[in-house]
Design a protein around this motif. Structure first.
Motif, PDB file in Angstrom:
ATOM      1  N   ARG A   1       3.524  -4.848   2.414  1.00 52.29           N
ATOM      2  CA  ARG A   1       2.653  -3.710   2.675  1.00 52.29           C
ATOM      3  C   ARG A   1       3.422  -2.497   3.180  1.00 52.29           C
ATOM      4  O   ARG A   1       3.055  -1.373   2.918  1.00 52.29           O
ATOM      5  CB  ARG A   1       1.573  -4.074   3.704  1.00 52.29           C
ATOM      6  CG  ARG A   1       0.641  -5.186   3.229  1.00 52.29           C
ATOM      7  CD  ARG A   1      -0.494  -5.402   4.207  1.00 52.29           C
ATOM      8  NE  ARG A   1      -1.388  -6.432   3.750  1.00 52.29           N
ATOM      9  CZ  ARG A   1      -2.551  -6.715   4.323  1.00 52.29           C
ATOM     10  NH1 ARG A   1      -2.938  -6.047   5.374  1.00 52.29           N
ATOM     11  NH2 ARG A   1      -3.319  -7.676   3.856  1.00 52.29           N
ATOM     12  N   ARG A   2       4.474  -2.740   3.952  1.00 51.56           N
ATOM     13  CA  ARG A   2       5.189  -1.622   4.553  1.00 51.56           C
ATOM     14  C   ARG A   2       6.063  -0.947   3.499  1.00 51.56           C
ATOM     15  O   ARG A   2       6.742  -1.583   2.708  1.00 51.56           O
ATOM     16  CB  ARG A   2       6.034  -2.108   5.723  1.00 51.56           C
ATOM     17  CG  ARG A   2       5.215  -2.671   6.866  1.00 51.56           C
ATOM     18  CD  ARG A   2       6.078  -3.225   7.982  1.00 51.56           C
ATOM     19  NE  ARG A   2       6.888  -2.164   8.586  1.00 51.56           N
ATOM     20  CZ  ARG A   2       8.210  -2.151   8.538  1.00 51.56           C
ATOM     21  NH1 ARG A   2       8.865  -3.110   7.912  1.00 51.56           N
ATOM     22  NH2 ARG A   2       8.889  -1.175   9.124  1.00 51.56           N
ATOM     23  N   ALA A   3       6.062   0.395   3.531  1.00 49.38           N
ATOM     24  CA  ALA A   3       6.792   1.147   2.525  1.00 49.38           C
ATOM     25  C   ALA A   3       8.276   0.827   2.551  1.00 49.38           C
ATOM     26  O   ALA A   3       8.924   0.731   1.504  1.00 49.38           O
ATOM     27  CB  ALA A   3       6.564   2.644   2.740  1.00 49.38           C
ATOM     28  N   VAL A   4       8.846   0.624   3.743  1.00 49.64           N
ATOM     29  CA  VAL A   4      10.279   0.361   3.808  1.00 49.64           C
ATOM     30  C   VAL A   4      10.621  -0.949   3.112  1.00 49.64           C
ATOM     31  O   VAL A   4      11.657  -1.071   2.428  1.00 49.64           O
ATOM     32  CB  VAL A   4      10.773   0.369   5.273  1.00 49.64           C
ATOM     33  CG1 VAL A   4      10.124  -0.753   6.076  1.00 49.64           C
ATOM     34  CG2 VAL A   4      12.290   0.255   5.334  1.00 49.64           C
ATOM     35  N   ALA A   5       9.756  -1.957   3.250  1.00 50.13           N
ATOM     36  CA  ALA A   5       9.996  -3.229   2.578  1.00 50.13           C
ATOM     37  C   ALA A   5       9.830  -3.080   1.072  1.00 50.13           C
ATOM     38  O   ALA A   5      10.596  -3.649   0.286  1.00 50.13           O
ATOM     39  CB  ALA A   5       9.049  -4.291   3.123  1.00 50.13           C
ATOM     40  N   LEU A   6       8.836  -2.318   0.646  1.00 50.29           N
ATOM     41  CA  LEU A   6       8.623  -2.126  -0.779  1.00 50.29           C
ATOM     42  C   LEU A   6       9.777  -1.357  -1.411  1.00 50.29           C
ATOM     43  O   LEU A   6      10.174  -1.627  -2.544  1.00 50.29           O
ATOM     44  CB  LEU A   6       7.304  -1.394  -1.017  1.00 50.29           C
ATOM     45  CG  LEU A   6       6.085  -2.314  -1.087  1.00 50.29           C
ATOM     46  CD1 LEU A   6       4.806  -1.509  -1.051  1.00 50.29           C
ATOM     47  CD2 LEU A   6       6.132  -3.173  -2.333  1.00 50.29           C
ATOM     48  N   ARG A   7      10.300  -0.392  -0.689  1.00 46.65           N
ATOM     49  CA  ARG A   7      11.424   0.356  -1.251  1.00 46.65           C
ATOM     50  C   ARG A   7      12.590  -0.585  -1.537  1.00 46.65           C
ATOM     51  O   ARG A   7      13.215  -0.509  -2.600  1.00 46.65           O
ATOM     52  CB  ARG A   7      11.865   1.467  -0.306  1.00 46.65           C
ATOM     53  CG  ARG A   7      13.062   2.221  -0.843  1.00 46.65           C
ATOM     54  CD  ARG A   7      13.411   3.441  -0.049  1.00 46.65           C
ATOM     55  NE  ARG A   7      14.481   4.169  -0.728  1.00 46.65           N
ATOM     56  CZ  ARG A   7      14.931   5.343  -0.345  1.00 46.65           C
ATOM     57  NH1 ARG A   7      14.411   5.934   0.698  1.00 46.65           N
ATOM     58  NH2 ARG A   7      15.902   5.937  -1.011  1.00 46.65           N
ATOM     59  N   ALA A   8      12.886  -1.475  -0.591  1.00 43.20           N
ATOM     60  CA  ALA A   8      13.973  -2.423  -0.803  1.00 43.20           C
ATOM     61  C   ALA A   8      13.655  -3.372  -1.949  1.00 43.20           C
ATOM     62  O   ALA A   8      14.511  -3.686  -2.782  1.00 43.20           O
ATOM     63  CB  ALA A   8      14.235  -3.191   0.487  1.00 43.20           C
TER      64      ALA A   8
END
Length: 552
Positions: A490-497
């Motif tokens: 859900r978190r954008a930082v995790a999705l970016r990775a």
């Protein structure tokens, strides 16, 4: 230091110095000098003068007995409930440079609890700011009213009333949390709604609206509308509203020049009508021009009917607008919808770029991560990343195109499915070109459906249709970008990775040169704000680039 000494010091070498005007207290409560402050507390007295906390009025009705002038301030005691409503009519407020301000004082935010009316109701005037209050609806308010409502219908004057600010509010229990409407040629200019939470409202968290459009030139009630850092959630919709959409998060309509930025819509639409012909969406625009929806997140939005329920949309009669740098996931319908249902209406000049759709289309067949349908014209869709996951009986394409679009360019996107057709394109498509995209299936055969024919090979599809070519050059690729499993992220930082290609250079093909071939400037950043360099790679998420490649 006295005032005249200070004036002398700062005016050396200048033509002169203007001394400040002496303070003059208002002569009467109902005077017209402006700049007055009125305090309201449930422990107050409507027979007092209202000008200090110690002499506060008791009721909102007492405030309504005063004609509020430019520069006036209405301050409600925070942390307590105030029954009734505040209403400003034509002839009150009216100056954008000296707005009437309604806000809280003391600890916490004041809570306005109206009975069947808006909590703050502004009619045919502007120059008004509503700050740091809560508004709670009850009874008839849920059916008919907006919690904070601005409306203009001044008729032949046709002027736009200037300066509307709604900031730091929490609104629930109404038909719409915040609504801004216009008719009869009137509306508002310079509207800003920011840092607010709009939840538990029946039809929408936030809506702007205007007169119905006809076949003539478009008419927009409002101009220069900004929505920034607004969260709209759990606005359920109406199970009995069968003729229209209900249950959206944020809607901009009848707007010339608008921006939705850093906002969130989630868990809306669960109570919408099962027989409605149009459904809710998380964040969207219709009947509007020059709207930018960016850096926002839309997830877990629902629909009970067979339509919509998506994350973001440019839907019906939208021109010169953009969806960019957004994240959509886990919605019932498409992540991004671009749709025009009527041939006679204008829907052109729009851009969808650097967005992510991650496991959207959880409930509805007939949609895809990106859906382009109807009479859409002159639209550019590039550098998006779409990852879909099919359900037990639901096969979800990354891209769907239904009959009607003309002159649509779809370029430099990542399309990834787990076995469903990567693309499903149907009917007559005039000037619809796919170029420079990457197509990958994680589990199962590579398939693509194009105008009634199924292809199981990239080259065979290219030869049969002329897609993925520029002149005599072949374009496009079918490589594994090695994305992580992102279903629960859900978190954008995790999705970016997770959505950054992870297999090295073969998994991150360079996109075609949009500027050189098509005079399209892709912009400076990717979906999450990272620099894209001089030669962007395919997709919305760009890996760290070599310093010599123009990136950081």
């Amino acid at each position: 230091m006295t005032v005249w000494v200070l004036c002398t010091l700062i005016s050396v070498g200048m033509a002169g110095c203007r001394l400040p005007e002496p303070y003059r207290p208002p002569s009467t409560t109902d005077g017209s000098g402006g700049g007055r402050t009125f305090y309201i507390s449930p422990a107050g007295d409507d027979g007092a003068d209202g000008h200090t906390r110690a002499t506060a009025w008791r009721t909102l009705k007492r405030v309504d007995s005063v004609r509020l002038q430019p520069g006036d301030r209405v301050r409600l005691e925070g942390g307590v409930r105030h029954r009734g409503r505040l209403r400003l009519d034509e002839g009150e407020a009216g100056r954008p440079d000296r707005p009437v301000v309604i806000d809280s004082y003391g600890k916490g935010r004041a809570v306005i609890v109206p009975a069947g009316t808006p909590g703050v109701d502004v009619y045919n005037t502007a120059g008004v700011e509503v700050r740091r209050i809560q508004v709670r609806g009850q009874g008839r308010s849920v059916r008919d009213e907006g919690g904070i409502s601005f409306y203009a219908d001044a008729g032949s004057d046709a002027r736009k009333l200037e300066h509307v600010v709604v900031s730091g509010v929490d609104v629930s229990g109404f038909r719409h949390g915040v609504q801004v409407g216009g008719d009869g040629g009137s509306g508002f200019r310079g509207v800003r709604v920011d840092n607010s939470v709009l939840h538990g409202n029946r039809d929408a968290g936030l809506i702007t609206y205007g007169p119905d459009q006809d076949a003539g030139p478009p008419r927009y009630a409002h101009a220069d509308v900004t929505v920034d850092r607004v969260e709209a959630h759990h606005n359920p919709g109406s199970p009995t509203s069968h003729a229209r959409n209900t249950g959206s998060g944020i809607i901009l309509a009848s707007v010339d020049g608008g921006r939705i930025d850093r906002s969130t819509a989630h868990d809306n639409g669960a109570g919408s009508s099962p027989t409605a012909l149009e459904g809710p969406q998380g964040i969207w625009a219709h009947d509007a021009t020059r709207v930018v929806i960016q850096r926002s997140v839309s997830y877990h939005n629902r629909t009970n009917s067979h339509v919509d329920g998506g994350g973001f949309g440019l839907d019906v009669n939208v021109t010169r607008s953009r969806l960019q740098y957004n994240l959509s996931y886990g919605n019932d319908g498409p992540g991004y919808l671009v749709y025009a249902g009527e041939r006679r209406r204008t829907h052109s000049g729009n851009v969808v770029r650097f967005n992510v759709s991650n496991h959207d289309v959880r409930e509805l067949a007939g949609y895809a991560g990106i859906y382009v349908g109807g009479f859409v014209q002159d639209t550019q869709i590039y550098h998006n990343t779409v990852v879909t996951r099919s359900g037990d009986e639901l096969r979800v394409p990354a891209l769907m195109i239904t009959p009607g679009p003309r002159d649509v360019g779809i370029r430099n996107n990542h399309f990834v499915t787990d076995g469903a057709p990567l693309v499903r394109a149907e009917g007559l498509l005039v000037g619809v070109l796919l170029q420079g995209n990457n197509y990958h299936v994680t589990d199962g055969p590579w398939t693509l459906e194009w105008q009634g024919e199924t292809f199981d090979d990239h080259d065979a599809w290219r030869r049969a249709t002329g897609q993925e070519r520029i002149g005599d050059q072949d374009t496009g690729s079918s490589v594994d970008p090695c994305f992580d499993d992102t279903g629960g992220l859900r978190r954008a930082v995790a999705l970016r990775a997770a959505l950054t290609p992870g297999c090295g250079e073969p998994a991150a093909p360079e996109g075609i040169d949009l500027q050189g071939w098509f005079a399209i400037d892709p912009g400076p950043v990717d979906a999450f704000g990272g620099r894209i360099g001089d030669t962007p790679l395919v997709g919305a998420v760009q890996p760290a680039r070599r310093s010599g490649d123009g990136g950081q």
